[in-house]
Write an enzyme that holds these catalytic residues in place. Structure first.
Site, PDB file in Angstrom:
ATOM      1  N   ASP A  56       0.727  -1.370  -0.141  1.00 35.88           N
ATOM      2  CA  ASP A  56      -0.320  -0.099  -0.133  1.00 35.88           C
ATOM      3  C   ASP A  56       0.539   1.486   0.194  1.00 35.88           C
ATOM      4  O   ASP A  56       2.265   1.330   0.522  1.00 35.88           O
ATOM      5  CB  ASP A  56      -0.863   0.145   1.568  1.00 35.88           C
ATOM      6  CG  ASP A  56      -1.680   1.322   0.652  1.00 35.88           C
ATOM      7  OD1 ASP A  56      -2.452   0.147   0.335  1.00 35.88           O
ATOM      8  OD2 ASP A  56      -2.465   1.980   2.449  1.00 35.88           O
ATOM      9  N   GLU A  77      14.966 -15.686   0.231  1.00 34.91           N
ATOM     10  CA  GLU A  77      14.660 -17.051   1.157  1.00 34.91           C
ATOM     11  C   GLU A  77      13.862 -18.016   0.814  1.00 34.91           C
ATOM     12  O   GLU A  77      13.716 -18.365   0.930  1.00 34.91           O
ATOM     13  CB  GLU A  77      14.744 -16.301   2.296  1.00 34.91           C
ATOM     14  CG  GLU A  77      16.028 -15.326   2.476  1.00 34.91           C
ATOM     15  CD  GLU A  77      15.750 -14.715   4.200  1.00 34.91           C
ATOM     16  OE1 GLU A  77      14.997 -15.116   5.164  1.00 34.91           O
ATOM     17  OE2 GLU A  77      16.685 -13.204   4.274  1.00 34.91           O
TER      18      GLU A  77
HETATM   19  C1  NOJ Z   1      -4.918   2.912  -1.207  1.00 32.41           C
HETATM   20  C2  NOJ Z   1      -5.697   1.820  -0.787  1.00 32.41           C
HETATM   21  O1  NOJ Z   1      -5.854   1.527  -2.193  1.00 32.41           O
HETATM   22  C3  NOJ Z   1      -6.653   2.477  -0.336  1.00 32.41           C
HETATM   23  O2  NOJ Z   1      -8.223   2.120  -0.606  1.00 32.41           O
HETATM   24  C4  NOJ Z   1      -6.397   3.209   0.945  1.00 32.41           C
HETATM   25  O3  NOJ Z   1      -7.101   3.873   1.218  1.00 32.41           O
HETATM   26  C5  NOJ Z   1      -5.419   4.217   0.966  1.00 32.41           C
HETATM   27  N1  NOJ Z   1      -3.929   3.390   0.151  1.00 32.41           N
HETATM   28  C6  NOJ Z   1      -4.951   4.228   2.273  1.00 32.41           C
HETATM   29  O4  NOJ Z   1      -4.253   2.855   3.004  1.00 32.41           O
END
Ligand code: NOJ
Length: 520
Positions: free
Chosen positions: A204, A252
């Site tokens: 993310d 790994e």
């Molecule tokens: C990107 C994710 O796809 C989204 O849904 C989220 O709100 C934000 N990152 C924050 O984590």
């Protein structure tokens, strides 16, 4: 890239199906999708023909951003099941030959995470240094940075008088990645899930972890673009060493474990820096999420992506839908026209060289759902006082069978209301139905080219034609008509008209390749 006779890594031309866990399938009737629900639907995904699944976060979370606010990285939220449910689900997936990648959320924790609770309870607690606390300036926040969800990116901790940073909601405090403890903790978390058998991670906001220590001003362009190339305090050089270490950890383990980074910038040369041979394997390519239904635009995206990623030996990735953007048929104009174009885009997606992502419900041709304000849940809606509607409309649960209110998604009330007229869109209704969007995806997934060379073919303006070995993909984007290339028709997104493709239609044709008139 594959040297020594080693088979190509599985992720180089995989199709990964994104499961938004809350909305896929509910196993216990509480109206919220869960891991047992996913497990029960794995045979559907096997039969659909995808290679693996990406699960959005299912970790314990207060749910302010539906799981992207994690309060414990090494467990399962009771709403979604248990670790034993996870183990059973991944075992079944592997038995069916499906890979499983999970979401990792390293930029921020939940404000309910033990580290942040300690940090707030006692400013001298060592965990305080795992976050970004700063004194204010002129009675306001330390910088003018804005949150991606609207409003300031800083919230005042009244007890101490300091402000903490959150690029998303205030309930998602950003971690300080310059702190080695944070780095060590996440290495442990990666190993926890690798030991449990995951095939990889979706990272993310992978471009955001380190913040420039000088806190430079970041003036938000108006209107705010989707891409974050302007976020100068992010995209820091330290990320590369971090991903090199993460890559070494994945390496790994047996089985080509991988990372796909969410790097939300437009400049593909910059994206390519994160997928060099010793860093992450893949990065999402968001360009098609924002490109118009326009042949020149789409061709430009394909060429820029291939050339930038090709230069570092990484495969391109292709994405038309995910849980953060308006559904494709709606973006392409809605109604029959929008659906027609989205179906043509499906054949484009699955013919392009590289890794493709399909978002749950995309294979059913679902449109964005217009929801009443009182059921909306996305923090974007609330933090912008409704100016931005947010992402709930693409997160409405998947219709499996039968009728309203829940179409087989749950035996209880679904967490978001499902449109009463979805009866003909359910998986059951579309299964075996000639011409349905689901059968189109199944046919395309079965015939999808893998590994074959890509080459453009000459074609009139408003169209895109390319070959993958002896398979030719022809897309009439907006031209009046496009002659079907010679050969055997494999699949068409809609009916042909007098042997030609009408606008908003794509087809795959098998040729012997020798007649191909290739262009650069
Ligand atoms: C990107 C994710 O796809 C989204 O849904 C989220 O709100 C934000 N990152 C924050 O984590």
């Amino acid at each position: 890239m594959t040297g020594g006779g080693r088979p190509p890594e599985w992720w180089r031309d995989a199709v990964l199906y994104q499961i938004y866990v809350r909305s896929f399938a509910d196993g216990n009737g509480d109206g919220v999708g869960d891991l047992p629900g996913i497990r029960s639907r794995l045979p559907y995904l096997r039969e659909l023909g995808v290679d693996g699944i990406w699960l959005t976060p299912f970790y314990p979370s207060p749910g302010h951003d539906h799981g992207y606010d994690v309060s414990d990285y090494c467990d399962v939220d009771p709403a979604f099941g248990t670790l034993a449910d996870f183990d059973a689900m991944i075992a079944d997936a592997h038995d069916l030959g499906l890979r499983v990648i999970v979401d990792i959320v390293p930029n921020h924790t939940s404000s309910e995470h033990e580290w942040f609770r300690n940090a707030i309870a006692d400013p001298s607690h060592p965990h305080r240094k795992r976050y970004v606390f700063r004194p204010g300036r002129d009675g306001g926040p330390p910088t003018g940075w804005t949150s991606a969800f609207g409003g300031p990116a800083w919230t005042l901790d009244e007890a101490s008088g300091e402000w903490y940073l959150h690029f998303f909601a205030p309930q998602q405090p950003d971690l300080d990645w310059h702190n080695p403890e944070v780095q060590e903790e996440f290495e442990r978390i990666l190993r926890f899930w690798l030991d449990r058998g995951v095939d990889g991670f979706r990272v993310d906001v992978a471009h955001a972890l380190f913040k420039d220590r000088d806190f430079p001003p970041m003036v938000e362009p108006v209107p705010r673009p989707w891409h974050g190339d302007w976020l100068v305090a992010l995209l820091q050089p330290e990320l590369h060493d971090l991903y090199r270490r993460w890559r070494a950890i994945a390496d790994e383990y047996e089985g080509d474990r991988m990372y796909v980074g969410e790097i939300v910038i437009e400049n593909q040369e910059r994206v390519a820096q994160y997928v060099r041979p010793d860093e992450m394997q893949l990065a999402f390519n968001f360009a098609l999420l924002f490109a118009e239904w326009d042949a020149a635009d789409i061709r430009g995206v394909i060429d820029r992506t291939r050339s930038a990623l090709g230069a570092v030996g990484a495969p391109a990735t292709w994405v038309f839908e995910n849980h953060d953007v308006t559904r494709l048929p709606t973006r392409y104009g809605g109604g029959m026209e929008g659906l027609r174009r989205a179906r043509a885009a499906a054949l484009l997606l699955l013919a392009l060289p590289g890794t493709a992502f399909v978002y749950e419900g995309q294979e059913l041709g679902l449109e964005e759902v217009g929801l009443p304000d009182e059921v909306r849940q996305d923090p974007i809606f609330f933090r912008t006082n409704g100016r931005r509607l947010g992402r709930d409309g693409c997160r409405v649960p998947v219709p499996w069978e039968g009728g309203p209110p829940a179409f087989g998604f749950t035996s209880g009330p679904p967490w978001l209301p499902m449109p009463a007229d979805w009866e003909e869109l359910t998986v059951a209704a579309q299964t075996g139905e000639e011409g349905s969007t689901l059968e189109l995806f199944r046919a395309a997934l079965a015939a999808r080219p893998r590994g074959e060379e890509f080459a453009w073919r000459e074609s009139p303006p408003g169209t895109l034609v390319f070959a993958r070995g002896d398979l030719v993909c022809a897309v009439n984007v907006t031209a009046e008509r496009l002659e079907l290339p010679e050969g055997e028709l494999v699949v068409a997104s809609n009916e042909l008209r007098a042997g030609a493709l009408p606008p908003g239609t794509a087809a795959w044709v098998r040729t012997d390749g020798s007649r191909a008139k290739e262009t650069a």
